[in-house]
Write a protein that holds these residues in place. Sequence first.
Motif, mmCIF file in Angstrom:
data_model
loop_
_atom_site.group_PDB
_atom_site.id
_atom_site.type_symbol
_atom_site.label_atom_id
_atom_site.label_comp_id
_atom_site.label_asym_id
_atom_site.label_seq_id
_atom_site.Cartn_x
_atom_site.Cartn_y
_atom_site.Cartn_z
ATOM 1 N N ALA A 110 -5.971 -1.382 16.834
ATOM 2 C CA ALA A 110 -7.231 -2.299 16.371
ATOM 3 C C ALA A 110 -6.334 -3.309 14.967
ATOM 4 O O ALA A 110 -6.546 -4.537 15.035
ATOM 5 C CB ALA A 110 -7.937 -1.262 15.361
ATOM 6 N N ASN A 111 -5.345 -2.638 14.254
ATOM 7 C CA ASN A 111 -4.567 -3.402 13.397
ATOM 8 C C ASN A 111 -3.771 -4.604 13.969
ATOM 9 O O ASN A 111 -3.862 -5.820 13.462
ATOM 10 C CB ASN A 111 -3.830 -2.745 12.296
ATOM 11 N N CYS A 112 -3.228 -4.197 15.054
ATOM 12 C CA CYS A 112 -2.508 -5.392 15.820
ATOM 13 C C CYS A 112 -3.203 -6.360 16.339
ATOM 14 O O CYS A 112 -3.123 -7.756 16.293
ATOM 15 C CB CYS A 112 -1.691 -4.699 16.920
ATOM 16 N N LEU A 113 -4.508 -6.002 16.928
ATOM 17 C CA LEU A 113 -5.285 -7.014 17.426
ATOM 18 C C LEU A 113 -6.072 -7.760 16.374
ATOM 19 O O LEU A 113 -6.228 -9.074 16.445
ATOM 20 C CB LEU A 113 -6.495 -6.320 18.406
ATOM 21 N N LEU A 114 -6.255 -7.175 15.119
ATOM 22 C CA LEU A 114 -7.021 -7.877 13.962
ATOM 23 C C LEU A 114 -5.941 -8.993 13.370
ATOM 24 O O LEU A 114 -6.121 -10.109 12.758
ATOM 25 C CB LEU A 114 -7.534 -7.176 13.050
ATOM 26 N N ASN A 115 -4.829 -8.609 13.357
ATOM 27 C CA ASN A 115 -3.757 -9.289 12.609
ATOM 28 C C ASN A 115 -2.868 -10.346 13.488
ATOM 29 O O ASN A 115 -2.398 -11.184 12.892
ATOM 30 C CB ASN A 115 -2.540 -8.361 12.130
#
Length: 110
Positions: free
Chosen positions: A66-71
Amino acid sequence: SHPPLFPLSLSDKYGLVCATAGLILAAGGGIGGGGMLVPIYILVMGFAPKQAIPLSNVTVFGGACANCLLNFPKRHPLADRPLVDWDLILVMEPLTIAGALVGAFLNKVL
């Protein structure tokens, strides 16, 4: 053995709130949060350690995705480059994976 998922018990609800709050703090600090999740899963939700540790790993993996997709689409506020330093990841991750593999092998041998 843990009881069925539904209906959620009171300890499951408390555990869900604690795990969510812990992951929000962990994501803000840039760490995985597994050190918080395992005790929450064991002490609050009543999982056995053999179940809590893999569940924590899957939860941390989901948070990392999720962090990768959001950042991914974000840009650096001061420089004309992506927010995520992909070159640093290409240098660091092979060594991180190799270290994890060697550590797991030594754990089995020793």
